[in-house]
Design a protein around this motif. Structure first.
Motif, short mmCIF file in Angstrom:
data_model
loop_
_atom_site.label_atom_id
_atom_site.label_comp_id
_atom_site.label_asym_id
_atom_site.label_seq_id
_atom_site.Cartn_x
_atom_site.Cartn_y
_atom_site.Cartn_z
N LYS A 11 12.22 37.51 -7.83
CA LYS A 11 12.82 38.49 -6.91
C LYS A 11 11.92 38.73 -5.71
O LYS A 11 12.41 38.91 -4.58
N THR A 14 12.45 36.16 -3.15
CA THR A 14 13.65 36.43 -2.35
C THR A 14 13.33 37.40 -1.22
O THR A 14 13.76 37.22 -0.08
N VAL A 15 12.58 38.45 -1.55
CA VAL A 15 12.15 39.41 -0.52
C VAL A 15 11.31 38.70 0.55
O VAL A 15 11.48 38.95 1.75
N GLY A 17 11.50 35.61 1.45
CA GLY A 17 12.41 34.83 2.29
C GLY A 17 13.11 35.68 3.33
O GLY A 17 13.25 35.29 4.50
N TRP A 18 13.55 36.89 2.93
CA TRP A 18 14.19 37.80 3.88
C TRP A 18 13.21 38.26 4.95
O TRP A 18 13.60 38.49 6.10
N CYS A 19 11.94 38.41 4.58
CA CYS A 19 10.93 38.78 5.58
C CYS A 19 10.84 37.72 6.67
O CYS A 19 10.81 38.06 7.87
N TYR A 20 10.82 36.46 6.27
CA TYR A 20 10.72 35.39 7.28
C TYR A 20 12.00 35.28 8.11
O TYR A 20 11.94 34.97 9.30
N LEU A 21 13.14 35.54 7.48
CA LEU A 21 14.39 35.54 8.24
C LEU A 21 14.39 36.67 9.26
O LEU A 21 14.81 36.48 10.42
N LEU A 22 13.90 37.83 8.85
CA LEU A 22 13.85 38.96 9.77
C LEU A 22 12.87 38.69 10.91
O LEU A 22 13.12 39.11 12.05
N THR A 48 6.35 41.73 13.25
CA THR A 48 6.41 40.39 12.67
C THR A 48 5.11 40.03 11.96
O THR A 48 5.12 39.30 10.97
N LEU A 51 5.42 41.65 8.60
CA LEU A 51 6.40 40.92 7.77
C LEU A 51 5.83 39.59 7.29
O LEU A 51 6.10 39.18 6.15
N GLY A 55 5.48 38.83 3.45
CA GLY A 55 6.20 37.67 2.93
C GLY A 55 5.27 36.66 2.27
O GLY A 55 5.59 36.09 1.22
#
Length: 205
Positions: A11, A14-15, A17-22, A48, A51, A55
């Motif tokens: 999990k 997954t978080v 991955g969302w950090c890098y997307l953000l 950034t 993040l 991440g």
């Protein structure tokens, strides 16, 4: 305990991955705002950076469980199994020491920022203890993952399951990578076929 840590680590990945997307979205927005709207958020660099650090640390434990970290083991894989398992254990102990040092240092830094009420220099004035605490949490999760792997490895050695320990700790091979890629492709194809099946078996209009 091992399975729980493995689940939490997945999990956390997954978080991460969302950090890098953000990060990508924030940078794209800032570029577009400068070019088209004539303004900048003035905090993209700081946010950034936070993040990226979060991440990175939150992805460490899951990557360890998936044997995804880079390892230089050309000589190790050529050694007999009885020697190889002890080298695996030695590498885990070394990683445990390093992870403990990183986690201790991260929480010491977080505590200092909390005690001094330190904030960043951006317009947000973010309390540094918040991003630093999240970053430190990922490093602690990494330490717990190393301890869990080491404990399981010791149990496997005590039970005489050298093969199982070697499979758990050995670096990923090209066969593993190919199998994972084929599995991902199969899941993607199945997901694409589901809507078509649902439409075909749906009620007539």
């Amino acid at each position: 305990m091992f399975r729980a840590l493995e689940w939490v680590s997945a999990k956390a990945m997954t978080v991460a991955g969302w950090c890098y997307l953000l990060i990508t979205l924030l940078i794209c927005f800032d570029i577009a705002a400068r070019r088209l709207l004539g303004f900048s958020t003035e905090a993209t660099t700081e946010v950034t950076g936070y993040l990226m650090a979060i991440g990175m640390s939150w992805g460490l434990a899951g990557t360890l469980f998936e044997r995804g970290h880079v390892r230089i083991d050309v000589l190790v894989q050529k050694m007999p199994l009885k020697v190889r398992v002890w080298l695996h254990l030695a590498s885990l102990i070394a990683l445990m020491v390093a992870s403990g040092f990183f986690a201790w240092g991260a929480f010491s830094l977080t505590k200092d920022s909390w005690d001094f009420g330190a904030t960043d220099l951006s317009a947000l004035h973010t309390p540094l203890a918040i991003p630093q605490g999240l970053w430190a949490g990922g490093l602690v999760l990494m330490l717990l993952a190393v301890v869990a792997l080491a404990a399981r490895a010791v149990r496997q050695l005590a039970a005489g399951d050298a093969d199982g320990m070697d499979r758990m700790l050995m670096a990923r091979t090209y066969v593993d990578e190919a199998a994972e890629t084929l599995e991902a492709v199969a899941e993607a194809q199945q997901g694409m076929q589901q809507p078509a099946i649902s439409t075909a078996t749906g009620a007539p209009r």
